[in-house]
Scaffold this motif. Structure first.
Motif, short mmCIF file in Angstrom:
data_model
loop_
_atom_site.label_atom_id
_atom_site.label_comp_id
_atom_site.label_asym_id
_atom_site.label_seq_id
_atom_site.Cartn_x
_atom_site.Cartn_y
_atom_site.Cartn_z
N GLU A 86 0.85 -1.19 0.00
CA GLU A 86 0.00 0.00 0.00
C GLU A 86 0.88 1.24 0.00
O GLU A 86 1.88 1.31 0.71
CB GLU A 86 -0.92 0.03 1.23
N ARG A 87 0.51 2.19 -0.83
CA ARG A 87 1.21 3.47 -0.91
C ARG A 87 0.20 4.59 -0.66
O ARG A 87 -0.99 4.40 -0.83
CB ARG A 87 1.84 3.66 -2.29
N ALA A 107 -4.30 34.08 7.99
CA ALA A 107 -3.68 32.78 7.69
C ALA A 107 -4.41 32.09 6.55
O ALA A 107 -5.64 32.14 6.49
CB ALA A 107 -3.72 31.90 8.93
N PRO A 108 -3.68 31.48 5.65
CA PRO A 108 -4.33 30.73 4.58
C PRO A 108 -4.99 29.47 5.12
O PRO A 108 -4.59 28.94 6.14
CB PRO A 108 -3.20 30.40 3.62
N ASN A 109 -6.02 29.04 4.45
CA ASN A 109 -6.70 27.78 4.77
C ASN A 109 -6.01 26.66 4.02
O ASN A 109 -5.82 26.76 2.82
CB ASN A 109 -8.16 27.83 4.29
N SER A 110 -5.64 25.59 4.69
CA SER A 110 -5.01 24.44 4.04
C SER A 110 -5.81 23.19 4.33
O SER A 110 -6.28 22.99 5.44
CB SER A 110 -3.58 24.24 4.54
N THR A 111 -5.94 22.37 3.30
CA THR A 111 -6.61 21.08 3.44
C THR A 111 -5.69 20.02 2.87
O THR A 111 -5.17 20.17 1.76
CB THR A 111 -7.94 21.06 2.66
N THR A 112 -5.50 18.97 3.63
CA THR A 112 -4.68 17.85 3.16
C THR A 112 -5.55 16.61 3.07
O THR A 112 -6.26 16.28 4.01
CB THR A 112 -3.49 17.59 4.11
N THR A 113 -5.49 15.96 1.93
CA THR A 113 -6.19 14.69 1.75
C THR A 113 -5.16 13.60 1.49
O THR A 113 -4.07 13.87 0.99
CB THR A 113 -7.18 14.75 0.57
N VAL A 114 -5.52 12.39 1.83
CA VAL A 114 -4.64 11.25 1.63
C VAL A 114 -5.33 10.28 0.67
O VAL A 114 -6.47 9.88 0.90
CB VAL A 114 -4.35 10.53 2.96
N ASP A 115 -4.63 9.97 -0.41
CA ASP A 115 -5.13 8.96 -1.35
C ASP A 115 -4.27 7.72 -1.18
O ASP A 115 -3.05 7.76 -1.35
CB ASP A 115 -5.03 9.46 -2.80
N ALA A 116 -4.91 6.60 -0.81
CA ALA A 116 -4.20 5.34 -0.65
C ALA A 116 -4.46 4.47 -1.87
O ALA A 116 -5.55 4.46 -2.43
CB ALA A 116 -4.67 4.63 0.62
N PHE A 117 -3.43 3.76 -2.29
CA PHE A 117 -3.56 2.85 -3.42
C PHE A 117 -2.57 1.70 -3.22
O PHE A 117 -1.63 1.80 -2.43
CB PHE A 117 -3.33 3.57 -4.75
N GLU A 118 -2.81 0.62 -3.92
CA GLU A 118 -1.98 -0.57 -3.78
C GLU A 118 -1.16 -0.78 -5.05
O GLU A 118 -1.70 -0.75 -6.15
CB GLU A 118 -2.86 -1.78 -3.50
N VAL A 119 0.14 -0.98 -4.87
CA VAL A 119 1.03 -1.25 -5.98
C VAL A 119 1.40 -2.73 -5.95
O VAL A 119 1.81 -3.25 -4.91
CB VAL A 119 2.31 -0.39 -5.89
N ARG A 137 15.60 -12.20 -15.57
CA ARG A 137 14.58 -11.73 -14.61
C ARG A 137 13.77 -10.63 -15.27
O ARG A 137 14.32 -9.73 -15.90
CB ARG A 137 15.22 -11.19 -13.35
N GLY A 138 12.46 -10.72 -15.10
CA GLY A 138 11.56 -9.67 -15.53
C GLY A 138 10.73 -9.21 -14.35
O GLY A 138 10.27 -10.03 -13.55
N THR A 139 10.55 -7.90 -14.21
CA THR A 139 9.71 -7.35 -13.15
C THR A 139 8.71 -6.38 -13.76
O THR A 139 9.03 -5.67 -14.72
CB THR A 139 10.51 -6.62 -12.06
N ALA A 140 7.53 -6.37 -13.22
CA ALA A 140 6.49 -5.42 -13.64
C ALA A 140 5.79 -4.90 -12.39
O ALA A 140 5.42 -5.69 -11.53
CB ALA A 140 5.49 -6.10 -14.56
N SER A 141 5.64 -3.59 -12.31
CA SER A 141 4.96 -2.96 -11.17
C SER A 141 3.93 -1.96 -11.67
O SER A 141 4.17 -1.27 -12.66
CB SER A 141 5.96 -2.22 -10.27
N GLY A 142 2.81 -1.91 -10.97
CA GLY A 142 1.78 -0.95 -11.33
C GLY A 142 0.71 -0.88 -10.26
O GLY A 142 0.65 -1.74 -9.37
N THR A 143 -0.11 0.13 -10.35
CA THR A 143 -1.21 0.30 -9.40
C THR A 143 -2.28 -0.74 -9.69
O THR A 143 -2.76 -0.85 -10.82
CB THR A 143 -1.80 1.72 -9.51
N LEU A 144 -2.63 -1.50 -8.66
CA LEU A 144 -3.63 -2.55 -8.82
C LEU A 144 -5.01 -1.94 -9.06
O LEU A 144 -5.35 -0.90 -8.50
CB LEU A 144 -3.65 -3.46 -7.60
N GLN A 145 -5.77 -2.61 -9.89
CA GLN A 145 -7.10 -2.14 -10.28
C GLN A 145 -8.17 -2.99 -9.59
O GLN A 145 -7.97 -4.17 -9.37
CB GLN A 145 -7.27 -2.27 -11.80
#
Length: 174
Positions: A86-87, A107-119, A137-145
């Protein structure tokens, strides 16, 4: 403005998710033309059983398309492994100003959101069946769907890229 930047980032992230990162490595001293058979020593054990079978079938079809034959004790031993991690991406949007009409700071207004995804990462190793030395050796990485059809499409794209030019020293597959 901040929402536009976040939206553009999300679109770019999803575009990257559809294109897996693929890398290959091999022993340059090996004459791959002497190998004609292969056997599985380790099949993937991560993810769903359907995806595991798609990985095996995909590797089999690409090796067989290059003239290799699946046999019980082949010249080359194939091992495939699947991992996932998980990233997170932190997105901060600031809206505000420093003062109004020159009367004091605000003061400025700030909002932080977190998006989690699995690689997910697929690693395919080929070993010399006689010496047990690593060949390729072959490797492949990507965001899981979440969508199985999109996940399968990403897998097939990754395997196509991984096996382009295989075996080393041959012309790229068409």
């Amino acid at each position: 403005m901040g929402r536009v930047v976040a939206l553009v980032f999300a679109v770019l992230l999803s575009a990257c998710a559809a294109t897996p990162t693929v890398k290959t490595d091999f022993d340059p001293g090996v004459n791959f033309s002497r190998f004609r058979t292969y056997s599985w020593v380790t099949k993937p054990d991560g993810g769903s059983p359907l995806m595991q079978q798609r990985i095996v079938d995909g590797i089999d079809s690409r090796l067989q398309a290059r003239g290799w034959k699946l046999v019980p004790n082949g010249d080359v031993h194939v091992a495939a492994h699947v991992t996932s991690q998980e990233r997170q991406v932190f997105n901060t949007t600031s809206v505000g100003y420093l003062g109004w009409g020159g009367f004091g700071p605000a003061a400025p207004n700030s909002t932080t959101t977190v998006d989690a995804f699995e690689v997910g990462t697929l690693v395919v190793d080929l070993f010399d069946g006689a010496t047990k030395r690593g060949l390729w050796r072959g490797t492949a990485s990507g965001t899981l769907q979440d969508d199985p059809a999109r996940m399968n499409a990403m897998l097939q794209t990754a395997l196509d890229k991984m096996f382009t030019g295989f075996p080393p020293g041959s012309a790229p597959a068409k």
